[in-house]
Design a protein around this motif. Structure first.
Motif, PDB file in Angstrom:
ATOM      1  N   ASP A  61       0.860  -1.182   0.000  1.00  0.00           N
ATOM      2  CA  ASP A  61       0.000   0.000   0.000  1.00  0.00           C
ATOM      3  C   ASP A  61       0.896   1.231   0.000  1.00  0.00           C
ATOM      4  O   ASP A  61       1.589   1.491   0.986  1.00  0.00           O
ATOM      5  N   PRO A  62       0.909   1.999  -1.092  1.00  0.00           N
ATOM      6  CA  PRO A  62       1.818   3.159  -1.151  1.00  0.00           C
ATOM      7  C   PRO A  62       1.517   4.202  -0.093  1.00  0.00           C
ATOM      8  O   PRO A  62       2.397   4.961   0.296  1.00  0.00           O
ATOM      9  N   ASP A  63       0.286   4.246   0.415  1.00  0.00           N
ATOM     10  CA  ASP A  63      -0.056   5.259   1.418  1.00  0.00           C
ATOM     11  C   ASP A  63       0.471   4.898   2.799  1.00  0.00           C
ATOM     12  O   ASP A  63       0.720   5.777   3.625  1.00  0.00           O
ATOM     13  N   THR A  64       0.608   3.603   3.083  1.00  0.00           N
ATOM     14  CA  THR A  64       1.035   3.181   4.416  1.00  0.00           C
ATOM     15  C   THR A  64       2.474   2.720   4.456  1.00  0.00           C
ATOM     16  O   THR A  64       2.964   2.320   5.504  1.00  0.00           O
ATOM     17  N   SER A  65       3.152   2.773   3.314  1.00  0.00           N
ATOM     18  CA  SER A  65       4.548   2.332   3.294  1.00  0.00           C
ATOM     19  C   SER A  65       5.392   3.286   4.119  1.00  0.00           C
ATOM     20  O   SER A  65       5.272   4.509   3.995  1.00  0.00           O
ATOM     21  N   PRO A  66       6.248   2.767   5.011  1.00  0.00           N
ATOM     22  CA  PRO A  66       7.034   3.649   5.882  1.00  0.00           C
ATOM     23  C   PRO A  66       8.030   4.513   5.123  1.00  0.00           C
ATOM     24  O   PRO A  66       8.442   5.549   5.611  1.00  0.00           O
ATOM     25  N   SER A  67       8.409   4.110   3.943  1.00  0.00           N
ATOM     26  CA  SER A  67       9.415   4.869   3.201  1.00  0.00           C
ATOM     27  C   SER A  67       9.212   4.645   1.711  1.00  0.00           C
ATOM     28  O   SER A  67       9.007   3.513   1.269  1.00  0.00           O
ATOM     29  N   ASP A  68       9.260   5.738   0.957  1.00  0.00           N
ATOM     30  CA  ASP A  68       9.142   5.602  -0.497  1.00  0.00           C
ATOM     31  C   ASP A  68      10.275   4.758  -1.056  1.00  0.00           C
ATOM     32  O   ASP A  68      10.079   3.963  -1.978  1.00  0.00           O
TER      33      ASP A  68
ATOM     34  N   GLN B  99      -0.440   0.925 -22.474  1.00  0.00           N
ATOM     35  CA  GLN B  99      -1.299  -0.109 -23.044  1.00  0.00           C
ATOM     36  C   GLN B  99      -1.590  -1.196 -22.008  1.00  0.00           C
ATOM     37  O   GLN B  99      -2.720  -1.680 -21.885  1.00  0.00           O
ATOM     38  N   ALA B 100      -0.556  -1.549 -21.240  1.00  0.00           N
ATOM     39  CA  ALA B 100      -0.714  -2.642 -20.278  1.00  0.00           C
ATOM     40  C   ALA B 100      -1.511  -2.215 -19.051  1.00  0.00           C
ATOM     41  O   ALA B 100      -2.442  -2.911 -18.616  1.00  0.00           O
ATOM     42  N   VAL B 101      -1.156  -1.073 -18.469  1.00  0.00           N
ATOM     43  CA  VAL B 101      -1.798  -0.671 -17.210  1.00  0.00           C
ATOM     44  C   VAL B 101      -3.114   0.046 -17.439  1.00  0.00           C
ATOM     45  O   VAL B 101      -3.823   0.363 -16.480  1.00  0.00           O
ATOM     46  N   GLY B 102      -3.455   0.314 -18.708  1.00  0.00           N
ATOM     47  CA  GLY B 102      -4.694   1.031 -18.980  1.00  0.00           C
ATOM     48  C   GLY B 102      -5.934   0.163 -18.925  1.00  0.00           C
ATOM     49  O   GLY B 102      -7.054   0.680 -18.961  1.00  0.00           O
ATOM     50  N   GLN B 103      -5.766  -1.158 -18.848  1.00  0.00           N
ATOM     51  CA  GLN B 103      -6.909  -2.060 -18.815  1.00  0.00           C
ATOM     52  C   GLN B 103      -7.538  -2.085 -17.418  1.00  0.00           C
ATOM     53  O   GLN B 103      -6.839  -2.126 -16.401  1.00  0.00           O
ATOM     54  N   GLU B 104      -8.873  -2.099 -17.372  1.00  0.00           N
ATOM     55  CA  GLU B 104      -9.564  -2.196 -16.081  1.00  0.00           C
ATOM     56  C   GLU B 104      -9.351  -3.553 -15.417  1.00  0.00           C
ATOM     57  O   GLU B 104      -9.467  -3.697 -14.198  1.00  0.00           O
ATOM     58  N   THR B 105      -9.027  -4.562 -16.208  1.00  0.00           N
ATOM     59  CA  THR B 105      -8.877  -5.919 -15.670  1.00  0.00           C
ATOM     60  C   THR B 105      -7.693  -6.052 -14.728  1.00  0.00           C
ATOM     61  O   THR B 105      -7.572  -7.059 -14.031  1.00  0.00           O
ATOM     62  N   VAL B 106      -6.797  -5.076 -14.707  1.00  0.00           N
ATOM     63  CA  VAL B 106      -5.622  -5.183 -13.834  1.00  0.00           C
ATOM     64  C   VAL B 106      -5.825  -4.404 -12.539  1.00  0.00           C
ATOM     65  O   VAL B 106      -4.902  -4.318 -11.725  1.00  0.00           O
TER      66      VAL B 106
ATOM     67  N   SER C  47      -7.439  -4.924  -9.749  1.00  0.00           N
ATOM     68  CA  SER C  47      -7.348  -5.599  -8.444  1.00  0.00           C
ATOM     69  C   SER C  47      -5.898  -5.818  -8.029  1.00  0.00           C
ATOM     70  O   SER C  47      -5.527  -5.558  -6.877  1.00  0.00           O
ATOM     71  N   LEU C  48      -5.063  -6.305  -8.933  1.00  0.00           N
ATOM     72  CA  LEU C  48      -3.658  -6.532  -8.592  1.00  0.00           C
ATOM     73  C   LEU C  48      -2.826  -5.261  -8.695  1.00  0.00           C
ATOM     74  O   LEU C  48      -1.862  -5.078  -7.942  1.00  0.00           O
ATOM     75  N   LEU C  49      -3.179  -4.392  -9.641  1.00  0.00           N
ATOM     76  CA  LEU C  49      -2.395  -3.174  -9.881  1.00  0.00           C
ATOM     77  C   LEU C  49      -3.337  -1.974  -9.879  1.00  0.00           C
ATOM     78  O   LEU C  49      -3.718  -1.456 -10.936  1.00  0.00           O
ATOM     79  N   PRO C  50      -3.725  -1.512  -8.717  1.00  0.00           N
ATOM     80  CA  PRO C  50      -4.640  -0.368  -8.642  1.00  0.00           C
ATOM     81  C   PRO C  50      -3.996   0.895  -9.209  1.00  0.00           C
ATOM     82  O   PRO C  50      -2.776   1.019  -9.289  1.00  0.00           O
ATOM     83  N   LEU C  51      -4.844   1.832  -9.598  1.00  0.00           N
ATOM     84  CA  LEU C  51      -4.390   3.041 -10.279  1.00  0.00           C
ATOM     85  C   LEU C  51      -3.380   3.821  -9.446  1.00  0.00           C
ATOM     86  O   LEU C  51      -2.388   4.335  -9.965  1.00  0.00           O
ATOM     87  N   LYS C  52      -3.618   3.918  -8.146  1.00  0.00           N
ATOM     88  CA  LYS C  52      -2.710   4.677  -7.284  1.00  0.00           C
ATOM     89  C   LYS C  52      -1.319   4.057  -7.286  1.00  0.00           C
ATOM     90  O   LYS C  52      -0.302   4.761  -7.305  1.00  0.00           O
ATOM     91  N   LEU C  53      -1.277   2.734  -7.279  1.00  0.00           N
ATOM     92  CA  LEU C  53       0.010   2.045  -7.304  1.00  0.00           C
ATOM     93  C   LEU C  53       0.732   2.293  -8.630  1.00  0.00           C
ATOM     94  O   LEU C  53       1.942   2.540  -8.666  1.00  0.00           O
ATOM     95  N   VAL C  54      -0.009   2.252  -9.718  1.00  0.00           N
ATOM     96  CA  VAL C  54       0.581   2.486 -11.041  1.00  0.00           C
ATOM     97  C   VAL C  54       1.119   3.909 -11.149  1.00  0.00           C
ATOM     98  O   VAL C  54       2.216   4.147 -11.670  1.00  0.00           O
ATOM     99  N   LYS C  55       0.349   4.884 -10.647  1.00  0.00           N
ATOM    100  CA  LYS C  55       0.791   6.279 -10.719  1.00  0.00           C
ATOM    101  C   LYS C  55       2.101   6.480  -9.967  1.00  0.00           C
ATOM    102  O   LYS C  55       3.005   7.171 -10.440  1.00  0.00           O
ATOM    103  N   LYS C  56       2.180   5.867  -8.783  1.00  0.00           N
ATOM    104  CA  LYS C  56       3.406   6.022  -8.016  1.00  0.00           C
ATOM    105  C   LYS C  56       4.580   5.375  -8.737  1.00  0.00           C
ATOM    106  O   LYS C  56       5.703   5.888  -8.729  1.00  0.00           O
TER     107      LYS C  56
END
Length: 701
Positions: A106-113, A169-176, A178-187
């Motif tokens: 979880d990028p929001d709760t990670s103790p360090s970037d 192309q890869a991360v733009g699919q809605e099917t990903v 659950s495993l790769l949420p948008l916030k995680l991809v943006k970070k």
């Protein structure tokens, strides 16, 4: 006592699996080794839990067994992830996918970037990738590709634009999701400096006006806009994308701009190229010229859109002709106008008139003329350069009347061209007075004078005296001969005469040295024909050398250069033996040589035998004229009666028009003199004959 076998967790720790995960090397991960350890563990636990039949893989009992075992390493990174991968092939789909989701950071709760991006995120992405190999049904193809692309991002190996498009192309699919949420991809994309790299890519292309390359990239982005998550991602990492996606250039036009023809002038005409570029004003129009076209904004305010369309159409035409024509567009529409803000449709009229010729060399000539006029007062624009520019342009305008109005009248050539010639003449005379005359400048002055003389369409603007001055300019051969004479002459009076000749005939003035005019000495300037320097065989070369010597010396003994030149040229038409025998005769400058030449030419002048060319007749006449006075008397005294009569007969055959006789012949030959000397020689002959007969009859000596 039997040795206790290490636990499942201990055996996993003893492998190099953790090292491979931390090094982000999924290709070298020991998956088979870990799966074998898990298979042994499942088999070893089966008799304890249930005697008889073993625990079946992907059963509820199997899921519970490994779930309990995983709890013991849950807080041990990355042993926990290693253990999940090791048993993944034995778990049911729900349990396997749940275990992977359990390690999703979880990028929001990670103790360090740094901890998140450098360790936890790469390990998690490898779990997704390896799960596809361990249990193919656990993740989808889209999730696998997205994980592989994002792993390349965090490893810093995906900075080129094609890889960026693959990521989107890869991360733009809605099917990903659950495993790769948008916030995680943006970070993850921020980690890869995706925005900076994308901006740098487009900014580099924009500065270079490489619109075709940019258009190919934009097409890739536009195709991705149909994906649900791409719009959100681009707004985050590439806020300028609406401008590029709205861009609709003429693809064929910008493709033509990528060629080598435009390359040398890409920077100079950059603002013209901008017109077909993206709308940088934020209005998201198809091209900049349909919005607020930067330096050309004044034309839009005047509702003068068609002018800009014409400009781009003309540029397309220029590219089809050549690079010099592109340079002409720059010289006329931008450089001459003092910049884009003063761009004039009149300049386009000039350009389009030149484009009708479809000649790149003509465009170069007109560009040089344009710059010469625009930079008239520039220190870099010498008189010689202006003369060359006008000299090249005038014949072009004379040959193409369509250009005379847009260039001749607009540039006021009726005034500017004579002014340029006058400036060049003044400079030439100034150098001449300082004994620093420039032959190159002299020839350039002559060339411009000849060009003005042939420009009859300008003559009605000039005085007859000026045209007469142009007509009386010396020829190129005369100028070259005069400069050679200047370098060879040791006589000051002769040099002054040569200099006055150049000043009056070429410079249009009287040469002055100091405060008084120099004395003008009549100078005979002969032009040397190129035949004097042509390659010849040995016989004709010897003849030419003899003829050249006859054209040198004191004025009284010199044969006119036109006579000897005609003979050299005629020698090519004569047989080799004719030239060889003729050369053997002309070995000296004596009366006897003239008699021998007449004996050589006379028989060839008889009708039916052959025809002696006029050049040889004229040569003989001039050779006799250069002899000292009294040639007739000397020949009458020295020649025998037979030779005398033969000479007279040959003279009549050669000069059937009697040009050698009387005052016109300038030899002192008259019919009465020939008769008198013939009678005398005949009388002497009879007297000698009688004396010989008497001596023979008496026997006395």
């Amino acid at each position: 006592m039997p040795v206790r076998r290490p636990s499942w967790q201990e055996q996993l720790r003893q492998t190099r699996a953790k090292e491979r995960l931390l090094a982000a090397e999924p290709d070298r991960f020991p998956l088979a080794e870990l799966q074998e350890i898990s298979n042994w563990f499942l088999k070893s636990k089966s008799p304890v839990i249930r005697r008889g039949a073993g625990i079946a893989p992907r059963s509820e009992e199997c899921d519970i067994l490994f779930a309990n075992e995983l709890v013991s390493v849950k807080n041990e990174f990355p042993t926990h992830e290693t253990a999940i991968i090791a048993c993944l092939h034995l778990l049911s789909y729900d349990q396997a996918r749940g275990q992977i989701l359990s390690v999703k950071p979880d990028p929001d709760t990670s103790p360090s970037d740094n901890l998140f991006l450098d360790h936890r995120l790469p390990v998690y992405l490898q779990c997704i990738i390896l799960s596809r190999h361990a249990s193919p049904g656990v993740c989808t193809d889209d999730e696998l590709v997205a994980a592989e692309e994002l792993l390349g991002v965090v490893r810093g190996k995906a900075k080129d634009f094609p890889s960026m498009l693959r990521q989107l192309q890869a991360v733009g699919q809605e099917t990903v999701e659950s495993l790769l949420p948008l916030k995680l991809v943006k970070k993850c994309l921020r980690r890869s400096h995706y925005r900076e790299n994308l901006l740098h890519e487009f900014e580099t292309l924009r500065k270079q006006r490489k619109w075709f390359d940019a258009h190919k990239l934009v097409c890739g982005l536009r195709n991705l806009m149909v994906l649900p998550r791409v719009d959100q991602l681009l707004r985050e990492v590439f806020p300028e994308y609406p401008m590029w996606v709205a861009w609709r250039p003429d693809a064929r036009r910008i493709a033509a701009w990528e060629g080598s023809t435009i390359a040398p002038y890409r920077h100079q005409i950059r603002h013209v190229l901008d017109l077909e570029g993206p709308d940088t004003t934020g209005q998201q129009r198809g091209t900049l010229r349909r919005s607020s076209p930067h330096v050309f904004t004044a034309f839009v305010r005047m509702s003068n859109w068609p002018v800009l369309d014409r400009l781009l159409d003309d540029l397309d035409t220029c590219l089809g002709i050549g690079p010099a024509t592109v340079d002409l567009l720059y010289a006329l529409c931008i450089e001459q106008s003092g910049g884009y803000r003063h761009f004039s449709p009149r300049a386009m009229d000039q350009l389009e008139a030149a484009l009708e010729l479809r000649r790149d060399d003509a465009s170069k000539t007109l560009a040089n003329l344009t710059r010469s006029i625009a930079n008239h007062n520039s220190n870099n624009n010498s008189i010689n350069d202006r003369v060359v520019a006008f000299t090249a342009a005038l014949p072009l305008l004379t040959a193409h009347p369509r250009l005379q109005k847009p260039f001749g009248e607009m540039y006021d050539l009726a005034r500017r061209a004579p002014t340029t010639l006058s400036s060049a003449q003044r400079q030439f005379c100034h150098l001449l007075a300082e004994n620093r005359a420039s032959e190159r400048l002299a020839l350039n002055v002559l060339a411009l004078g000849r060009a003005l003389l042939r420009a009859a369409w300008l003559h009605d603007r000039w005085q007859p005296a000026y045209i007469s001055m142009l007509r009386n300019m010396p020829s190129e051969h005369e100028i070259r001969s005069t400069f050679r004479s200047l370098s060879d002459s040791a006589s000051s009076s002769h040099r002054l005469g040569l200099m006055d000749f150049l000043a009056t005939r070429l410079g249009g003035t009287v040469l002055r040295t100091g405060s008084t005019a120099s004395v003008t000495v009549p100078v005979q300037v002969e032009a040397e024909d190129p035949i004097w320097y042509a390659r010849m065989d040995i016989d004709r070369e010897n003849l030419r050398r003899m003829l050249r010597s006859m054209s040198k010396g004191t004025p009284a003994s010199v044969i006119d250069m036109s006579v000897t030149t005609a003979c050299v040229k005629q020698s090519f038409a004569e047989p080799d033996n004719f030239v060889r025998e003729l050369t053997g005769i002309m070995i000296d400058d004596t009366d006897q040589v003239c008699v021998n030449l007449a004996r050589f030419l006379g028989p060839r002048s008889i009708t039916g035998v052959g025809r002696v060319h006029e050049s040889w007749r004229t040569l003989l006449l001039h050779m006799m004229r250069r002899r000292p006075p009294g040639m007739l008397e000397r020949c009458a005294e020295q020649l025998s009666l037979q030779s005398w009569q033969s000479w007279l007969d040959n003279m009549r055959r050669i000069f059937t028009d009697n040009r050698h006789m009387g005052a016109d012949g300038r030899l002192g030959f008259t019919t009465d003199k020939f008769r008198d000397y013939t009678q005398r020689k005949m009388g002497v002959g009879r007297s000698l004959s009688t004396s010989t007969w008497s001596t023979a009859s008496t026997g006395t000596p």
